[in-house]
Scaffold this motif. Structure first.
Motif, PDB file in Angstrom:
ATOM      1  N   ILE A 101       0.839  -1.199   0.000  1.00 29.79           N
ATOM      2  CA  ILE A 101       0.000   0.000   0.000  1.00 29.79           C
ATOM      3  C   ILE A 101       0.872   1.246   0.000  1.00 29.79           C
ATOM      4  CG2 ILE A 101      -1.655   1.352   1.362  1.00 29.79           C
ATOM      5  CD1 ILE A 101      -2.732  -1.457   2.355  1.00 29.79           C
ATOM      6  N   GLN A 102       1.930   1.216   0.799  1.00 27.81           N
ATOM      7  CA  GLN A 102       2.826   2.374   0.852  1.00 27.81           C
ATOM      8  C   GLN A 102       3.455   2.624  -0.514  1.00 27.81           C
ATOM      9  OE1 GLN A 102       6.657   2.247   2.909  1.00 27.81           O
ATOM     10  NE2 GLN A 102       6.132   4.150   3.939  1.00 27.81           N
TER      11      GLN A 102
ATOM     12  N   GLU B 108       2.226   1.829  -3.515  1.00 28.33           N
ATOM     13  CA  GLU B 108       1.191   2.393  -4.391  1.00 28.33           C
ATOM     14  C   GLU B 108       1.048   3.878  -4.125  1.00 28.33           C
ATOM     15  OE1 GLU B 108       0.177   0.315  -7.069  1.00 28.33           O
ATOM     16  OE2 GLU B 108      -1.787   1.152  -6.630  1.00 28.33           O
ATOM     17  N   TYR B 109       0.984   4.224  -2.854  1.00 30.33           N
ATOM     18  CA  TYR B 109       0.796   5.609  -2.448  1.00 30.33           C
ATOM     19  C   TYR B 109       1.925   6.484  -2.974  1.00 30.33           C
ATOM     20  CZ  TYR B 109       0.487   9.693   0.585  1.00 30.33           C
ATOM     21  OH  TYR B 109       0.413  10.967   1.071  1.00 30.33           O
ATOM     22  N   MET B 110       3.159   5.970  -2.865  1.00 27.28           N
ATOM     23  CA  MET B 110       4.317   6.750  -3.327  1.00 27.28           C
ATOM     24  C   MET B 110       4.295   6.949  -4.837  1.00 27.28           C
ATOM     25  SD  MET B 110       6.002   7.217  -0.480  1.00 27.28           S
ATOM     26  CE  MET B 110       6.964   6.571   0.874  1.00 27.28           C
TER      27      MET B 110
ATOM     28  N   MET C 194      -1.358  11.477  -5.935  1.00 31.84           N
ATOM     29  CA  MET C 194      -2.538  11.284  -5.107  1.00 31.84           C
ATOM     30  C   MET C 194      -3.360  12.564  -5.027  1.00 31.84           C
ATOM     31  SD  MET C 194      -2.764   8.333  -3.196  1.00 31.84           S
ATOM     32  CE  MET C 194      -2.352   6.824  -4.024  1.00 31.84           C
TER      33      MET C 194
END
Lengths: 159, 159
Positions: B144-145, B147-149, B153
């Protein structure tokens, strides 16, 4: 497009039913419930005259995600299926545009919630890697998203 | 109705810019990128004939959340502005249904992804804070981290 009339307490559709139609309320009131008539029952929304509900059924043909119940006697609804949608749109374009706008807003809000949830995970991972304690704000956010998941498991919608 | 014809690699709209129209692909295809033109560039989706994009920016006045680029020569798009929006759909009500379907699908996918993150967070909060995390949960959080990076966003998911 069919007109249907319901007594107070009558169910329009059940959570889990097959669905191909949406409804527009001509008069009366409709309540939307998760887990209707179970100990976990929760009212999700109330819709009034002029409002629509059940659109996802007509748009995507997925099983109903909640139960719709008439809250007043003589609750009258118009039922619209996909084939009738063009006619419905010609009669009431504003209503349909409202629907496009609502879906768009829900998509934006869900996307934003998703990003914030990912950000929260990222902060949690970083804190753990650094051996740091989680801040009060981070704990609050973790609880918030954990509750969203628990709510979902109990049948509440997340969007 | 305005149509625009594009060659391969022509940029239709840029991430971060204020947009004022939405588009429908009539011929050819377009690709949606995050961080286009940088080392972190990542293709998020490919859209083909019949697909809409940019409706969020038109309806919600948000800045463009990604850069959209024509993939082949002869790519043809309908360009729809706020003032031509009503006419465009009134001339062909089927398109309204299509945009509703696309928005609905994107909403469903984003909701699913959001709930997965909330699920992971719920699993985290079920543990006491300093308890060791099992490798599987750690892997989920790291994914998840990542993907976020990688994503920009700041807006709409296109797929």
């Amino acid at each position: 497009m069919d007109i249907r009339i319901f007594h107070k307490g009558e169910v329009v559709f059940h959570q889990g039913d097959e669905s191909h139609t949406m409804f527009e309320i001509q008069s009366g009131q409709i309540g939307i419930y998760a887990n209707y008539r179970t100990p976990k029952e929760k009212q999700l929304a109330v819709f009034e005259q002029g409002e629509t509900f059940g659109e996802m059924g007509m748009i995507e043909n997925l099983p109903r995600s909640a139960t719709a119940v008439a809250l007043a006697d003589n609750t009258e609804v118009e039922e619209i299926n996909a084939a009738e949608f063009s006619d419905y749109f010609e009669e009431k374009p504003v209503q349909v545009f409202l629907l496009v706008k609502q879906l768009s807003q829900r998509l934006r809000e869900t996307t934003r919630n998703y990003q914030e949830a990912c950000c929260t995970v990222s902060e949690t991972v970083t804190a753990e890697q650094k051996g740091e304690e989680r801040s009060g704000g981070l704990k609050k956010r973790l609880k918030f998203f954990a509750d969203v998941y628990r709510g979902f498991v109990n049948g509440e919608k997340a969007d | 109705m305005k149509q625009i014809m594009l060659n391969k690699d022509d940029v239709i709209c840029r991430e971060g810019e204020i947009g004022s129209c939405m588009y429908c692909v009539r011929k050819g295809s377009v690709a949606v990128f995050s961080h286009y033109g940088t080392k972190q560039a990542r293709k998020l989706a490919e859209l083909k004939e019949g697909d809409f994009f940019g409706e969020m920016e038109l309806i919600e006045n948000e800045p463009r959340s990604a850069t959209v680029v024509a993939m082949v020569d002869g790519t043809l798009l309908d360009e729809i502005t706020e003032s031509t929006f009503l006419d465009y759909f009134e001339q062909d009500p089927v398109k309204v249904f299509m945009i509703l379907q696309q928005l609905s699908q994107r909403l469903r996918k984003t909701t699913k992804d959001y709930l997965e993150v909330c699920h992971a967070i719920c699993d985290v909060t079920d543990l006491p804070e300093n308890a060791p995390m099992d490798p599987e949960l750690q892997a989920r959080l790291l994914a998840i981290q990542n993907e976020y990076m990688m994503f920009n966003m700041s807006g709409l998911r296109f797929y």
